[in-house]
Design a protein around this motif. Sequence first.
Motif, short mmCIF file in Angstrom:
data_model
loop_
_atom_site.label_atom_id
_atom_site.label_comp_id
_atom_site.label_asym_id
_atom_site.label_seq_id
_atom_site.Cartn_x
_atom_site.Cartn_y
_atom_site.Cartn_z
N LEU B 4 0.82 -1.21 0.00
CA LEU B 4 0.00 0.00 0.00
C LEU B 4 0.86 1.26 0.00
N GLN B 5 1.97 1.20 0.71
CA GLN B 5 2.84 2.37 0.73
C GLN B 5 3.39 2.64 -0.67
N GLN B 6 3.78 1.57 -1.35
CA GLN B 6 4.32 1.75 -2.69
C GLN B 6 3.26 2.31 -3.63
N VAL B 7 2.04 1.79 -3.52
CA VAL B 7 0.95 2.30 -4.35
C VAL B 7 0.76 3.80 -4.10
N THR B 8 0.73 4.17 -2.83
CA THR B 8 0.54 5.59 -2.49
C THR B 8 1.66 6.45 -3.05
N VAL B 9 2.88 5.96 -2.91
CA VAL B 9 4.03 6.73 -3.40
C VAL B 9 3.89 6.98 -4.90
N ILE B 10 3.52 5.94 -5.64
CA ILE B 10 3.42 6.09 -7.08
C ILE B 10 2.27 7.01 -7.47
N PRO B 90 11.91 -2.61 -5.77
CA PRO B 90 11.19 -3.81 -5.34
C PRO B 90 9.68 -3.61 -5.36
N VAL B 91 9.17 -3.11 -6.49
CA VAL B 91 7.75 -2.84 -6.61
C VAL B 91 7.14 -3.89 -7.54
N PRO B 92 6.20 -4.68 -7.07
CA PRO B 92 5.57 -5.67 -7.95
C PRO B 92 4.71 -4.98 -9.00
N GLY B 93 4.53 -5.65 -10.12
CA GLY B 93 3.76 -5.07 -11.22
C GLY B 93 2.37 -4.63 -10.78
N SER B 94 1.76 -5.40 -9.89
CA SER B 94 0.42 -5.06 -9.45
C SER B 94 0.40 -3.73 -8.70
N ALA B 95 1.44 -3.46 -7.92
CA ALA B 95 1.50 -2.19 -7.18
C ALA B 95 1.68 -1.03 -8.16
N LEU B 96 2.51 -1.23 -9.16
CA LEU B 96 2.72 -0.19 -10.15
C LEU B 96 1.42 0.08 -10.89
N PHE B 97 0.70 -0.99 -11.24
CA PHE B 97 -0.58 -0.82 -11.90
C PHE B 97 -1.54 -0.01 -11.04
N LEU B 98 -1.68 -0.43 -9.80
CA LEU B 98 -2.66 0.21 -8.93
C LEU B 98 -2.30 1.67 -8.68
N GLY B 99 -1.01 1.93 -8.47
CA GLY B 99 -0.59 3.30 -8.23
C GLY B 99 -0.93 4.21 -9.39
#
Lengths: 225, 226, 234
Positions: B4-10, B90-99
Amino acid sequence: MRQKVIIGMLALAAIIFVRNLYAISVLPDEVNQGQIFRIIFFHVPAAAAAMTGSAVALIASVLFLAKKDFFYDSLAVAVTEVGLAFLAVNLVTGSIWARVIWGVWWAWDPRLTSALICWILYAGYLILRQALEEPTQRATFAAVYSIFAFTDVPIVYFSIRWWRTIHPQPVFFSKNGSFPPDWGRALGVNMLAMFLFYAALTMIRLRQEQTQREIDYLRRTAHAI
Amino acid sequence: MRFLQQVTVITTKDLRAEMRTKEAINASFAFAIVILLILSFAFDPTEETTREISGGLLWIVFTFAGTLVLNRSFARELPNDCLDGLLAAPVPGSALFLGKALANYVLILAVELVALPVFGIFYNVRWTRQFWPLMLVVGLGTWGLTAIGTVFSALTVNIRLREVMLPMLVYPLMIPMLLGAMRLTALLVAGQPIAGDDTVWLRLLFGFDIIFTALALVLMETVLRG
Amino acid sequence: MSAVAVDCAGVWKFYGDFPALRDISFQVPEGRCLALIGRNGAGKTTLLRILAGFSRAGRGQTKILGSSPREADARSRIGFLGHGIAIYDELSALENLRLFGKLYGLPYPDHAARHWLERTGLERVRDGLVREFSRGMRQRLAVARALLHDPSVLLLDEPFTALDDRAIAVLQSVLRDALAQGRTVVMSTHQLREALELATDVGLINRGRLAFHGERTPEMITDPGWVYARYGEA
């Protein structure tokens, strides 16, 4: 060997078609529609073959992503291209029917409309492939698109059907009357011939795609030297 | 949770960058208003029939303007090879997508919330009678557009003629969702509630969003890393 | 016997049917610095991108510190510096580093960002937009980004190319410190002299194959073309 199999399948399909033409031509005319009803014997099998093709394309795409074997990519292309041709047959025969029965070249019949949308979806697959040059990337992205497209197909069918209940349009083959049994047999036979034909064409296209890959490889190797 | 933190950052990164340059959002606003204007010449805005076509009209505006935002989504990662920076992390593709999808969602919604009052003014339509149901429909439909559009933005980022390929691939996929969104929007703009047979469209929108978001989450890694 | 930091086993990479990398196998123990040399198009960048987890090998395996770089967690120990600087023009230097610090899950991203801005001589322009930076400043910021999260393995693709003198000095100092701390470095290069000074091992990639892999000898520094002459293609 493969060549012989293909020729054999084509010949068999041709024989079945020709024999069946006779069977179709002696069927008595349908009450409401006159002669044109006979087009159903091509219209429906073409669609059935195309739908089976799209399922095969999905499986091939998933297998490619899993195994990275280019055979599956070639299979996916072949099956989709041939499927587009068959779907086009479906659309054209449906359009001819509409012209004869209803006087319009296009009535927004739910099945035909869905078929048109599916045709556009899979045409997009081919256009995407054309835009990508590098073979591995092309195969990967095309596989992803194919998965999206196939997932959309049932949703398209349902949504167009619901939409139709709001805007009622004339329908072909409302299920009021039942199918006479001799129709069923002729339809089944044509279905078999159509599937054979589809398979043979797919194999031809598959062979062509594999040859193209070999040429690309040789070309790249030659340039590297 | 790290995810969630990675999503928010993106998401914040995309929104902050967009607010600084305003490239996509300005173009999108302008485009939406121009289309509304042109369509108002095509159909006489004072007629009752305009109310009937309002659904279709609005969603044409939304999808066309939305495409501008979606195109920019991954195109903004091209200069300086910024996409490499994201892929190395270290960001999974799903996190990049969601962000990215969330950032796009906010931007497209902003354009739509401006287009709606403009529509009301040009066409002399009171569209606020079923305001919250309308917001629900707009929200659901926009998410469908965003989810598919974000994946395809990544897919088409390196293709030539990207600006043409993205809408060409995305629009046919979205036809079922557009049918539902157009129908419900026309209903709600005319002031009628969603009832009876029409609830099936609402379920279609939900189902469409869920299915394609799931597909996007799974396949994004493949699109990014092969 | 130190642990293996970078392990490449039977790696092939295909573009269609054409092999861009053929059966590459090598290991880099922890604390070593491997310089990959080779002509343009030999496959150095392709190999580095596979090691960093950007693309998938057609065959074979790569492991960084025991895990595949395609797993997200493994990438938190890798620092990558490619041809592009991977820095956002519209954000400031500090914002960029804070962003990457958070993506890498650092506990004090702001602190780490400021530390590395000092280390690369950029603390005076920390709030300036990267868009306005000179080329050398951008390169230094890219170095900061690559090392921000304290990676154990550094993968650098032609890092010295087109750097100004100050940036070269910063990079060499940073890499020397990293190696002294026991980190591992794999870098591809054309700038043989700067790279070979730091390198402990040298590998030559020729048309997708690893034509030579061995320790860096003093002769290589005095005559950098030696490896090419010996092991490169005729």
